[in-house]
Scaffold this active site. Structure first.
Site, PDB file in Angstrom:
ATOM      1  CE  LYS A 118     -11.997   0.594   1.303  1.00 29.14           C
ATOM      2  NZ  LYS A 118     -11.981   1.772   1.927  1.00 29.14           N
ATOM      3  CG  HIS A 163       8.875 -29.190  -0.326  1.00 31.49           C
ATOM      4  ND1 HIS A 163       9.651 -30.541  -0.215  1.00 31.49           N
ATOM      5  CD2 HIS A 163       9.816 -28.825   1.042  1.00 31.49           C
ATOM      6  CE1 HIS A 163      11.048 -30.851   0.322  1.00 31.49           C
ATOM      7  NE2 HIS A 163      10.960 -29.380   1.384  1.00 31.49           N
ATOM      8  CD  GLU A 198      -3.172  -0.345   2.630  1.00 29.47           C
ATOM      9  OE1 GLU A 198      -4.182  -1.183   1.574  1.00 29.47           O
ATOM     10  OE2 GLU A 198      -2.954   0.682   3.270  1.00 29.47           O
TER      11      GLU A 198
HETATM   12  O1  PA5 Z   1      -3.548   1.097   5.365  1.00 33.08           O
HETATM   13  C1  PA5 Z   1      -5.111   1.812   5.447  1.00 33.08           C
HETATM   14  O2  PA5 Z   1      -4.886   2.802   5.596  1.00 33.08           O
HETATM   15  C2  PA5 Z   1      -6.078   0.179   5.196  1.00 33.08           C
HETATM   16  O3  PA5 Z   1      -5.719  -1.029   4.377  1.00 33.08           O
HETATM   17  C3  PA5 Z   1      -6.789   0.602   6.305  1.00 33.08           C
HETATM   18  O4  PA5 Z   1      -6.143  -0.333   7.193  1.00 33.08           O
HETATM   19  C4  PA5 Z   1      -8.050  -0.696   5.937  1.00 33.08           C
HETATM   20  O5  PA5 Z   1      -8.637  -0.473   5.252  1.00 33.08           O
HETATM   21  C5  PA5 Z   1      -9.097  -0.986   7.158  1.00 33.08           C
HETATM   22  O6  PA5 Z   1      -9.716   0.844   7.312  1.00 33.08           O
HETATM   23  P1  PA5 Z   1     -10.017   1.412   8.475  1.00 33.08           P
HETATM   24  O7  PA5 Z   1      -9.503   1.193   9.386  1.00 33.08           O
HETATM   25  O8  PA5 Z   1     -10.670   2.834   8.272  1.00 33.08           O
HETATM   26  O9  PA5 Z   1     -11.524   0.378   9.237  1.00 33.08           O
END
Ligand code: PA5
Length: 443
Positions: free
Chosen positions: A420, A306, A285
Site C-alpha cells: 500500500k 487433474h 494473514e
Molecule cells: O484481515 C484484514 O484485516 C484485512 O485483510 C482486511 O480484511 C482487508 O484489508 C479489508 O480491510 P477493510 O475492511 O478495512 O477495508
C-alpha cells in the site's frame, strides 16, 4: 445438532500421536490466552465470544434490512475486500444453487465488487447494472481501503444517476467502524443505514458480524442458524468439552515442526471453493510473520487432481493436506444403466454420484498418504447454515490456538501495508511526498 469431526489417523507416518499430544499443554495455554485476553494481539479478541454475544435484536435488525433489500433490488452488490468480502462470498457460494446466477430466483442476485482493481471487471459490472434495480452494501472496517473505495465511488455515482441522490441513499447500507474512517463520515453525511464492525474484531475474523451476516441474509440464508452453529462450537471448544480445534492446531504445528511447511485445504465439493479462499486469508494473514508460518494453499477435487494431482502425489515432500468432506448431499443423482455400455460405465450404474465422489476422495487420501503426504480429515455433516457456522468458528479458534503455539501475534497483519505504501507513493497520494521521491529514484 451433529458436530463436525476431526480425524488425524493419517498423519502418524510423519508425526506420532505422542508428538501431537506433546503440544496439548501449549494448546491449552493458548485457549487460556484467548479466553483471558493475556496473549499478543489481545485487543483483537472480540471474535472469541462473538457468536454467543450476538443478540436476537441485531439478527432481527439485519434480517429486516435484508428483507427491504430483497424487496427493492434485483441485484445487490457487496463491496469489500479481504475479510470484508471472503466470508460472505464463501457462505453464499456454499449454500447457493450452483446455477442460481442463471435462474429467476426469489431474491436478488448477489454480486461482489471492490475485491480487485480490474478495470474491465468494473466496466462490465456497470454495464450489467445499467437496466437493473440495484442496491449496495459497502463494507470496510478501516473505511479507507482503496479497492472498495474506488468501486463504491463508481457504483454510488451510477445509482445516484439512476435514482437521484435521496432514493439512492435508501438503497445503500454501509458497514464500518463506529467513528473512524472516510466511509463512516460519508455514511453520516449521506444518511445511510449503517452497521458497526467492533474495534476488537479483525477483518478476517468478522464473517459472523454484520460484515458477513447482512450479505448472507440478503442472499436468503438463515443467519440465526449460522450464528447458532458457531455458538455451539464456541461453547464446545472454549469450555474444553470438545477439543477438535485444539487437536487440529496441535496436529498442524507438529507437522510444521516435522518439515511440512505447506498445508493444502482440500474439498470434494465445488461449492466450497471460496471457503478455501476464506481459510487462506485467515491462516495466511494470521500466521505468516516473523519469517515463520505454514503456507496455506487450497485445491478443489476431483477437478484439481487433474492439474495439481501430480505435484501433490510426487513433488517435494513439504506438504500436508486437510480434507473437508461433506457427508450428506442435498440431492440424489443415480448413474443410469445403458444397454450398449459403450462408455464402459455400467460397473457403476445404480450408484449415487456421491458414492463415486467419496471413492475418489478415499482413493486419493490413501494414495497421498502412501506418497508421503499426511492427511487431516474433517467431516462436515452437510452444507447447511448451522454446520457452516460450526466450521467457521472451528477454523477461527484453531487459528488463534495455532498462532499462539507458533509464537506469533495471530491478530495483526503489518506485512500487508508494504504494497500500500508503495502504491500510494507511486500514485502521489497527498502525505506520501517523501516516499514518492524515494520510489521514483528506484524506477
Ligand atoms: O484481515 C484484514 O484485516 C484485512 O485483510 C482486511 O480484511 C482487508 O484489508 C479489508 O480491510 P477493510 O475492511 O478495512 O477495508
Amino acid at each position: 445438532m451433529e458436530k463436525l469431526q476431526v480425524k488425524i489417523n493419517n498423519v502418524t507416518a510423519t508425526v506420532s500421536e505422542a508428538a501431537v499430544e506433546a503440544l496439548a499443554p501449549a494448546a491449552a495455554a493458548s485457549i487460556e490466552k484467548l479466553v483471558k485476553g493475556t496473549g499478543a494481539g489481545n485487543d483483537f479478541l472480540g471474535w472469541v465470544n462473538l457468536p454467543t454475544r450476538t443478540t436476537s435484536t441485531l439478527i432481527d435488525d439485519i434480517n429486516a434490512t435484508a428483507r427491504r433489500m430483497r424487496e427493492t433490488c434485483d441485484v445487490v452488490i457487496a463491496i469489500g475486500i479481504g475479510g470484508s468480502y471472503l466470508g460472505a462470498k464463501a457462505v453464499i457460494e456454499a449454500l447457493s444453487d450452483s446455477f442460481a446466477a442463471y435462474k429467476k430466483t426469489e431474491g436478488p442476485q448477489i454480486l461482489f465488487a471492490g475485491q480487485n482493481i480490474g478495470e474491465d471487471y468494473l466496466y462490465e459490472l456497470q454495464e450489467y447494472l445499467r437496466d437493473k434495480r440495484f442496491g449496495i452494501i459497502v463494507i470496510s472496517k478501516s473505511g479507507t481501503t482503496t479497492e472498495p473505495a474506488i468501486a463504491f465511488r463508481l457504483l454510488k455515482a451510477q445509482l445516484e444517476e439512476q435514482l437521484g441522490r435521496e432514493e439512492a441513499s435508501a438503497r445503500i447500507v454501509a458497514i464500518t467502524d463506529a467513528h473512524r474512517g472516510a466511509l463512516r463520515s460519508l455514511a453520516t453525511t449521506e444518511g445511510y443505514k449503517t452497521y458497526v464492525i467492533d474495534d476488537n474484531v479483525g477483518g478476517r475474523f468478522s464473517v459472523l458480524s454484520p460484515v458477513g451476516l447482512l450479505p448472507i441474509a440478503v442472499a436468503g440464508f438463515d443467519i440465526k442458524a449460522l450464528v447458532a452453529g458457531a455458538a455451539s462450537m464456541e461453547e464446545a471448544t472454549l469450555n474444553g468439552s470438545d477439543n477438535a480445534a485444539a487437536l487440529y492446531a496441535q496436529t498442524r504445528n507438529a507437522l510444521y515442526q516435522a518439515g511440512k511447511k505447506i498445508e493444502i485445504l482440500v474439498n470434494y465439493n465445488p461449492k466450497l471453493h471460496y471457503f478455501g479462499e476464506w481459510w487462506k486469508q485467515l491462516y495466511g494473514e494470521s500466521e505468516g510473520k516473523d519469517h515463520k508460518g505454514i503456507f496455506p494453499a487450497a485445491v478443489d477435487n476431483s477437478t484439481d487432481l487433474h492439474s495439481m494431482g501430480q505435484w501433490i502425489q510426487d513433488g517435494e515432500r513439504t506438504i500436508f493436506e486437510t480434507v473437508i468432506s461433506v457427508a450428506n448431499q442435498a440431492h440424489e443423482v443415480i448413474i443410469p444403466s445403458d444397454t450398449d455400455n459403450l462408455d464402459g460405465l455400467n460397473y457403476i450404474a445404480g450408484k449415487r454420484v456421491d458414492e463415486v465422489n467419496k471413492m475418489a476422495e478415499l482413493g486419493t487420501v490413501i494414495a497421498h498418504v502412501d506418497g508421503g503426504v499426511p492427511n487431516i480429515h474433517i467431516t462436515l455433516p452437510a452444507l447447511r447454515e448451522d454446520y457452516l457456522g460450526q466450521l467457521i468458528y472451528f477454523f477461527e479458534v484453531a487459528c488463534g490456538i495455532s498462532g499462539y503455539i507458533l509464537d506469533v501475534n495471530p491478530f495483526n497483519q503489518p506485512g500487508v501495508e508494504a504494497y500500500k505504501r508503495n502504491m500510494f507513493a507511486l500514485l502521489a497520494k497527498p502525505g506520501y511526498e517523501k516516499e514518492t521521491e524515494a520510489i521514483k529514484a528506484r524506477l
